[in-house]
Scaffold this motif. Structure first.
Motif, mmCIF file in Angstrom:
data_model
loop_
_atom_site.group_PDB
_atom_site.id
_atom_site.type_symbol
_atom_site.label_atom_id
_atom_site.label_comp_id
_atom_site.label_asym_id
_atom_site.label_seq_id
_atom_site.Cartn_x
_atom_site.Cartn_y
_atom_site.Cartn_z
ATOM 1 N N GLU A 15 41.612 44.350 38.882
ATOM 2 C CA GLU A 15 41.448 45.744 39.288
ATOM 3 C C GLU A 15 41.072 46.711 38.180
ATOM 4 O O GLU A 15 40.873 47.882 38.444
ATOM 5 N N GLY A 16 41.018 46.300 36.992
ATOM 6 C CA GLY A 16 40.678 47.252 35.943
ATOM 7 C C GLY A 16 40.505 46.537 34.629
ATOM 8 O O GLY A 16 40.561 45.315 34.575
ATOM 9 N N PRO A 17 40.342 47.297 33.593
ATOM 10 C CA PRO A 17 40.259 46.648 32.286
ATOM 11 C C PRO A 17 41.622 46.045 31.942
ATOM 12 O O PRO A 17 42.639 46.402 32.543
ATOM 13 N N PRO A 18 41.657 45.139 30.990
ATOM 14 C CA PRO A 18 42.942 44.568 30.584
ATOM 15 C C PRO A 18 43.922 45.673 30.186
ATOM 16 O O PRO A 18 43.531 46.687 29.608
ATOM 17 N N ILE A 19 45.193 45.471 30.531
ATOM 18 C CA ILE A 19 46.220 46.463 30.202
ATOM 19 C C ILE A 19 47.007 46.063 28.966
ATOM 20 O O ILE A 19 47.875 46.800 28.519
ATOM 21 N N GLY A 20 46.692 44.902 28.431
ATOM 22 C CA GLY A 20 47.365 44.457 27.223
ATOM 23 C C GLY A 20 46.792 43.143 26.750
ATOM 24 O O GLY A 20 46.115 42.440 27.496
ATOM 25 N N ALA A 21 47.058 42.842 25.502
ATOM 26 C CA ALA A 21 46.614 41.575 24.930
ATOM 27 C C ALA A 21 47.516 41.248 23.757
ATOM 28 O O ALA A 21 48.053 42.143 23.103
ATOM 29 N N GLY A 22 47.680 39.976 23.540
ATOM 30 C CA GLY A 22 48.483 39.516 22.419
ATOM 31 C C GLY A 22 47.819 38.315 21.782
ATOM 32 O O GLY A 22 46.644 38.043 22.026
ATOM 33 N N SER A 23 48.583 37.592 21.016
ATOM 34 C CA SER A 23 48.017 36.455 20.307
ATOM 35 C C SER A 23 47.721 35.279 21.230
ATOM 36 O O SER A 23 46.943 34.400 20.875
ATOM 37 N N THR A 24 48.326 35.264 22.431
ATOM 38 C CA THR A 24 48.119 34.125 23.323
ATOM 39 C C THR A 24 47.478 34.474 24.659
ATOM 40 O O THR A 24 46.851 33.618 25.276
ATOM 41 N N VAL A 25 47.650 35.707 25.138
ATOM 42 C CA VAL A 25 47.139 36.057 26.466
ATOM 43 C C VAL A 25 46.508 37.440 26.490
ATOM 44 O O VAL A 25 46.756 38.271 25.623
ATOM 45 N N GLU A 26 45.705 37.645 27.546
ATOM 46 C CA GLU A 26 45.177 38.958 27.902
ATOM 47 C C GLU A 26 45.758 39.262 29.282
ATOM 48 O O GLU A 26 45.787 38.386 30.147
#
Length: 89
Positions: A15-26
């Motif tokens: 539904e939108g741009p990514p709301i977060g990201a880390g070293s292992t996931v988006e």
């Protein structure tokens, strides 16, 4: 493969741009198409997908499917496609 409006596993629409990201996931906001329920899709970074290791991760996540409580989040499923893996909660 992952962009706003993409439909994953014929069940979830991003539904939108990514709301977060880390070293292992988006992390993406999404909608479960059958119910209209808001969900979150956690996409494992492509460089971390090692066929030798992914089985254990999928088994651990699959064990959590259907479990929920006041301090937890229900895992709806673990999915894969086009060489990518994602978890929906």
């Amino acid at each position: 493969m992952f962009s706003t409006g993409s439909v994953l596993s014929e069940r979830f629409r991003l539904e939108g741009p990514p709301i977060g990201a880390g070293s292992t996931v988006e992390v993406w906001p999404a909608t479960e198409l059958a119910t209209g329920r808001a969900v979150v899709v956690k996409v494992l970074h492509r460089h971390l997908v090692d066929p030798a290791d992914i089985g254990a991760a999928a088994n651990s996540a699959s064990a959590a499917i259907g479990l929920a409580g006041p301090a937890g989040v229900a895992v709806l499923g673990v999915f894969s496609g086009d060489g990518r893996w994602w978890l929906v909660a």
